[in-house]
Design a protein around this motif. Structure first.
Motif, short mmCIF file in Angstrom:
data_model
loop_
_atom_site.label_atom_id
_atom_site.label_comp_id
_atom_site.label_asym_id
_atom_site.label_seq_id
_atom_site.Cartn_x
_atom_site.Cartn_y
_atom_site.Cartn_z
N SER A 89 -15.29 4.17 16.54
CA SER A 89 -16.27 3.86 17.58
C SER A 89 -15.81 2.75 18.51
O SER A 89 -16.35 2.59 19.60
N GLY A 90 -14.85 1.96 18.07
CA GLY A 90 -14.42 0.82 18.87
C GLY A 90 -15.16 -0.46 18.52
O GLY A 90 -14.84 -1.52 19.05
N VAL A 91 -16.17 -0.36 17.65
CA VAL A 91 -16.92 -1.54 17.21
C VAL A 91 -16.34 -1.95 15.85
O VAL A 91 -16.24 -1.13 14.94
N THR A 92 -15.99 -3.21 15.73
CA THR A 92 -15.36 -3.70 14.51
C THR A 92 -16.29 -4.65 13.77
O THR A 92 -16.80 -5.61 14.38
N GLN A 93 -16.48 -4.39 12.50
CA GLN A 93 -17.30 -5.26 11.68
C GLN A 93 -16.48 -5.77 10.50
O GLN A 93 -15.73 -5.02 9.87
N THR A 94 -16.66 -7.04 10.21
CA THR A 94 -16.02 -7.62 9.03
C THR A 94 -17.01 -8.54 8.33
O THR A 94 -17.89 -9.15 8.98
N PRO A 95 -16.93 -8.67 6.99
CA PRO A 95 -16.08 -7.86 6.12
C PRO A 95 -16.73 -6.50 5.86
O PRO A 95 -17.87 -6.27 6.26
N ASP A 141 -32.24 -8.54 -0.11
CA ASP A 141 -31.42 -8.54 1.10
C ASP A 141 -30.21 -7.63 0.96
O ASP A 141 -29.48 -7.39 1.92
N SER A 142 -29.98 -7.14 -0.25
CA SER A 142 -28.87 -6.20 -0.48
C SER A 142 -29.10 -4.96 0.39
O SER A 142 -30.16 -4.32 0.29
N ALA A 143 -28.14 -4.64 1.21
CA ALA A 143 -28.30 -3.54 2.17
C ALA A 143 -26.99 -3.35 2.92
O ALA A 143 -26.04 -4.12 2.77
N LEU A 144 -26.99 -2.31 3.75
CA LEU A 144 -25.92 -2.12 4.74
C LEU A 144 -26.37 -2.78 6.02
O LEU A 144 -27.51 -2.55 6.46
N TYR A 145 -25.51 -3.57 6.61
CA TYR A 145 -25.82 -4.21 7.88
C TYR A 145 -24.88 -3.62 8.93
O TYR A 145 -23.65 -3.71 8.81
N PHE A 146 -25.49 -3.01 9.95
CA PHE A 146 -24.71 -2.41 11.03
C PHE A 146 -24.81 -3.25 12.28
O PHE A 146 -25.87 -3.80 12.60
N CYS A 147 -23.72 -3.25 12.99
CA CYS A 147 -23.69 -3.78 14.34
C CYS A 147 -23.43 -2.59 15.26
O CYS A 147 -22.68 -1.66 14.91
N ALA A 148 -24.06 -2.60 16.41
CA ALA A 148 -23.82 -1.58 17.42
C ALA A 148 -23.65 -2.26 18.76
O ALA A 148 -24.13 -3.38 18.96
N SER A 149 -22.96 -1.59 19.68
CA SER A 149 -22.85 -2.15 21.01
C SER A 149 -23.12 -1.07 22.05
O SER A 149 -23.01 0.14 21.77
N SER A 150 -23.51 -1.51 23.22
CA SER A 150 -23.75 -0.58 24.32
C SER A 150 -23.50 -1.30 25.63
O SER A 150 -23.38 -2.53 25.68
N GLY A 151 -23.44 -0.51 26.71
CA GLY A 151 -23.28 -1.13 28.00
C GLY A 151 -22.73 -0.20 29.03
O GLY A 151 -22.44 0.96 28.76
N PHE A 167 -21.80 2.49 16.78
CA PHE A 167 -21.95 1.69 15.58
C PHE A 167 -20.62 1.33 14.95
O PHE A 167 -19.69 2.15 14.91
N GLY A 168 -20.58 0.11 14.41
CA GLY A 168 -19.47 -0.24 13.55
C GLY A 168 -19.66 0.39 12.17
O GLY A 168 -20.69 1.00 11.89
N ALA A 169 -18.65 0.24 11.33
CA ALA A 169 -18.66 0.88 10.01
C ALA A 169 -19.63 0.21 9.04
O ALA A 169 -19.93 0.77 7.99
N GLY A 170 -20.10 -0.96 9.40
CA GLY A 170 -21.09 -1.63 8.56
C GLY A 170 -20.49 -2.60 7.56
O GLY A 170 -19.31 -2.53 7.21
N THR A 171 -21.33 -3.54 7.14
CA THR A 171 -20.99 -4.45 6.04
C THR A 171 -21.97 -4.18 4.92
O THR A 171 -23.19 -4.25 5.14
N ARG A 172 -21.43 -3.86 3.75
CA ARG A 172 -22.31 -3.64 2.60
C ARG A 172 -22.46 -4.95 1.85
O ARG A 172 -21.48 -5.48 1.31
N LEU A 173 -23.67 -5.48 1.85
CA LEU A 173 -23.96 -6.76 1.19
C LEU A 173 -24.64 -6.49 -0.15
O LEU A 173 -25.65 -5.78 -0.20
N SER A 174 -24.08 -7.06 -1.19
CA SER A 174 -24.69 -6.97 -2.52
C SER A 174 -25.03 -8.39 -2.96
O SER A 174 -24.14 -9.25 -3.05
#
Lengths: 111, 113
Positions: free
Chosen positions: B2-8, B85-95, B104-111
């Motif tokens: 997608s071109g959107v990068t998420q870390t970790p 709060d354990s969940a997948l957190y996504f970032c997305a961008s537009s413009g 959407f980025g690939a997401g950060t899985r928080l445990s």
């Protein structure tokens, strides 16, 4: 309050069947309606519709918008197991580019 | 891609801790959105930034905060973490000319344990 309602919430069909997923909306400042597919990862963009009656098509998937009746449908013909996913509908607002999301339709294709 | 990068990609932490999730938007996109997706739940919109300014707020808890920096990357800070709060957190961008389309980025899985 802006809202987007998808139906059915889940659907199980056999490979080769045709399915129709529904999305209705009530929002102020409508700009566009979008469909996304989510497998076990991030949602991926399928279609964006802005005008009534104009079908968007990509392979076996197609979608159409009715701005008078405030709904859209997503059709998938000759379904394959790889079509199994959650299909998300979202409405874009004119004011701030925010998307209002439906709860999704979980589609399962049985071989 | 997608071109959107998420870390970790994955984050495991304990209750009460604080974490920071990072997002780099697609080249040229000025808007960044953060979403939370719990198990078998829909996407919950948290917050939107546009060119460094907060543009819209969703169901974001007071323990969560975000910012967008001059280079347009964004960070989501989650503090006093709870099990829920354990969940997948996504970032997305537009413009640009793509209007409402969010990528959407690939997401950060928080445990949170």
């Amino acid at each position: 309050e802006d809202k987007v309602v998808q139906s059915p919430l889940s659907l199980v069909v056999h490979e080769g069947d045709t399915v129709t997923l529904n999305c209705s909306y009530e929002v102020t400042n409508f700009r566009s309606l979008l469909w996304y597919k989510q497998e076990k990862k991030a949602p991926t963009f399928l279609f964006m519709l802005t005008s009534s009656g104009i079908e968007k098509k990509s392979g076996r998937l197609s979608s159409i918008l009715d701005k008078k009746e405030l709904f859209s449908i997503l059709n998938i013909t000759a379904t394959q197991t790889g079509d199994s996913a959650i299909y998300l509908c979202a409405v874009g607002l004119d004011s701030n580019y925010q998307l209002i999301w439906g709860a999704g339709t979980k589609l399962i294709i049985k071989p | 891609d997608s071109g959107v990068t998420q870390t970790p990609k994955h984050l495991i932490t304990a209750t009460g801790q604080r974490v920071t999730l990072r997002c780099s938007p697609r080249s040229g996109d000025l808007s960044v959105y953060w979403y939370q997706q719990s198990l078998d739940q829909g996407l919950q919109f948290l917050i939107q930034y546009y060119n460094g300014e907060e543009r819209a707020k969703g169901n974001i808890l007071e323990r969560f905060s975000a910012q967008q920096f001059p280079d347009l990357h964004s960070e989501l800070n989650l503090s006093s973490l709870e099990l829920g709060d354990s969940a997948l957190y996504f970032c997305a961008s537009s413009g640009g000319t793509r209007g409402n389309i969010q990528y959407f980025g690939a997401g950060t899985r928080l445990s949170v344990l």
